[in-house]
Write a protein that holds these residues in place. Structure first.
Motif, short mmCIF file in Angstrom:
data_model
loop_
_atom_site.label_atom_id
_atom_site.label_comp_id
_atom_site.label_asym_id
_atom_site.label_seq_id
_atom_site.Cartn_x
_atom_site.Cartn_y
_atom_site.Cartn_z
N ASN A 1 0.81 -1.20 0.00
CA ASN A 1 0.00 0.00 0.00
C ASN A 1 0.85 1.26 0.00
O ASN A 1 0.60 2.21 -0.75
CB ASN A 1 -0.93 0.01 1.22
CG ASN A 1 -1.94 -1.14 1.17
OD1 ASN A 1 -2.37 -1.54 0.08
ND2 ASN A 1 -2.32 -1.68 2.32
N VAL A 2 1.84 1.26 0.83
CA VAL A 2 2.70 2.45 0.90
C VAL A 2 3.44 2.64 -0.41
O VAL A 2 3.55 3.76 -0.94
CB VAL A 2 3.68 2.31 2.08
CG1 VAL A 2 4.67 3.46 2.09
CG2 VAL A 2 2.93 2.23 3.39
N THR A 3 3.89 1.58 -0.96
CA THR A 3 4.63 1.68 -2.21
C THR A 3 3.72 2.12 -3.34
O THR A 3 4.11 2.95 -4.19
CB THR A 3 5.29 0.33 -2.55
OG1 THR A 3 6.12 -0.07 -1.44
CG2 THR A 3 6.11 0.42 -3.81
N SER A 4 2.48 1.62 -3.39
CA SER A 4 1.54 2.02 -4.45
C SER A 4 1.22 3.49 -4.35
O SER A 4 1.17 4.23 -5.36
CB SER A 4 0.25 1.18 -4.36
OG SER A 4 0.56 -0.19 -4.53
N ALA A 5 0.98 3.97 -3.12
CA ALA A 5 0.68 5.38 -2.94
C ALA A 5 1.88 6.25 -3.35
O ALA A 5 1.72 7.28 -4.01
CB ALA A 5 0.30 5.66 -1.49
N ARG A 6 3.10 5.78 -2.96
CA ARG A 6 4.27 6.58 -3.30
C ARG A 6 4.49 6.61 -4.81
O ARG A 6 4.79 7.67 -5.39
CB ARG A 6 5.51 6.01 -2.62
CG ARG A 6 6.78 6.83 -2.86
CD ARG A 6 7.91 6.30 -2.02
NE ARG A 6 8.27 4.96 -2.43
CZ ARG A 6 9.11 4.67 -3.44
NH1 ARG A 6 9.63 5.66 -4.13
NH2 ARG A 6 9.36 3.43 -3.74
#
Length: 373
Positions: free
Chosen positions: A321-326
């Motif tokens: 999730n964090v990587t997708s948002a970033r």
């Protein structure tokens, strides 16, 4: 004195009877003074009577004595004929009944008179010059010109006028091993020069190979003369003139001009090649280096992108999730960072005013500046 029958000493016939008288001991004669003038006068008188033919007492001369005087005079002159002089430039070769017995140096010498011995005096120091060719001897007939016309290695004909300088190095061999030294040197020089010229092309003969021809010809002539034991030394062979035969000189000049033109064109072509080929090689090398640089850059970029993708993938696997948002934010930042944006405030619609935005003009301005609407 008269002797009787009793012998000279008064004895009997047998010579044994009667005493012998004692002989008185002779006393030494007195030593008179030598009369030199008298002796000279007496000698002159005797010589005068001898050469005038008169005998003792003034009587008539002996005819055999006259013959003896004549023979003596002849003998004196015959013996004196053995004196001879050898000049500084000569050598004295002494022959005894036709056989060489010695060689004398310059100076005054003596040999047994002829016909026992005789002397030959060849010149051994003077440099003799033999000239061969038309121009050096002023001859123009075809028979005379044949001695200077020679065939070259490339089947051309050349006229060569030259001189041969030679001298005597061994007077005995020079006198008795060859009959005509000058003719021998002439024939051998023609043969040697034809052999040397026959191994070369005509163009070097006319230009830069003259000194080499002179040296090779001199060495070859000397070797043949030594083989004959001629006693002759070759000092120098000097080329005076080398040219094509007169009847073909115009055609030969045309050929030489054509060769010169061909050589000039070859030189120009070589100069052009020397100019264009290095530049072409340099351009090719530059293109090759650019291609290698592009390859290295693309490969490096590809490796960098792959490394970045792998690092992002590893981060995504750890926190999706964090990587997708970033990734979303980074992508939107890249997209919207280079675009012209128009922001409308929704609260302005409630104020009752109609805001005016010249959107068409803004789009034209963006298109003129190369921006993205």
């Amino acid at each position: 004195m008269s002797w009787n029958n009793n012998g000279p000493w008064g004895s009997g016939p047998s010579g044994n009877s009667g005493p012998k008288p004692k002989r008185p001991s002779p006393s030494p004669p007195p030593s008179p003074e030598v009369d030199v003038d008298g002796l000279l006068r007496a000698g002159q008188e005797h010589l005068g009577r001898f050469f005038s033919g008169g005998g003792p007492g003034g009587k008539g001369g002996n005819p055999f004595r006259l013959w003896g005087i004549g023979l003596a005079v002849i003998a004196v002159f015959w013996l004196a004929s053995g004196l001879y002089q050898v000049s500084p430039n000569q050598a004295g070769v002494i022959l005894r009944f036709g056989k060489v017995v010695r060689v004398e140096s310059p100076g005054l010498h003596y040999h047994l008179p002829a016909p026992i011995e005789m002397v030959l005096r060849p010149d051994v120091t003077t440099a003799n010059q033999l000239k061969i060719g038309d121009s050096v001897r002023g001859r123009r007939s075809d028979d005379d010109a044949s001695e200077s016309r020679m065939l070259t290695g490339d089947e051309n004909i050349v006229d060569i006028d030259y001189s041969v300088f030679w001298r005597v190095k061994d007077p005995v061999d020079y006198l008795f091993n060859i009959r005509n030294p000058e003719l021998t040197v002439k024939l051998l020089s023609e043969s040697a020069l034809r052999e040397v010229v026959g191994q070369m092309e005509i163009q070097p003969i006319l230009t830069e190979k003259r000194s080499q021809i002179e040296a090779d010809a001199a060495a070859l002539i000397q070797s043949m003369l030594d083989e004959y034991k001629s006693g002759v030394s070759i000092m120098q062979v000097q080329l005076l003139n080398a040219s094509p035969p007169q009847p073909v000189v115009d055609a030969f000049n045309d050929v030489q001009r054509a060769r010169a033109d061909g050589e000039r064109l070859r030189n120009e072509a070589q100069a052009y090649a020397n100019d264009i080929l290095p530049r072409a090689r340099g351009q090719a090398q530059k293109m090759l280096q650019d291609a290698l640089g592009y390859k290295d850059r693309v490969v490096s970029l590809a490796k960098g992108e792959a490394s970045r993708f792998l690092s992002v993938l590893k981060a995504y696997d750890a926190a999706p999730n964090v990587t997708s948002a970033r990734l979303y934010f980074e992508t939107m930042e890249d997209v919207l960072g280079n675009a012209n944006k128009i922001i409308l405030d929704p609260a302005a619609a409630k104020s009752g005013t109609i805001p005016y935005l010249p959107l068409d003009l803004m789009r034209k301005s963006d298109a003129a500046q190369g921006g993205t609407p």
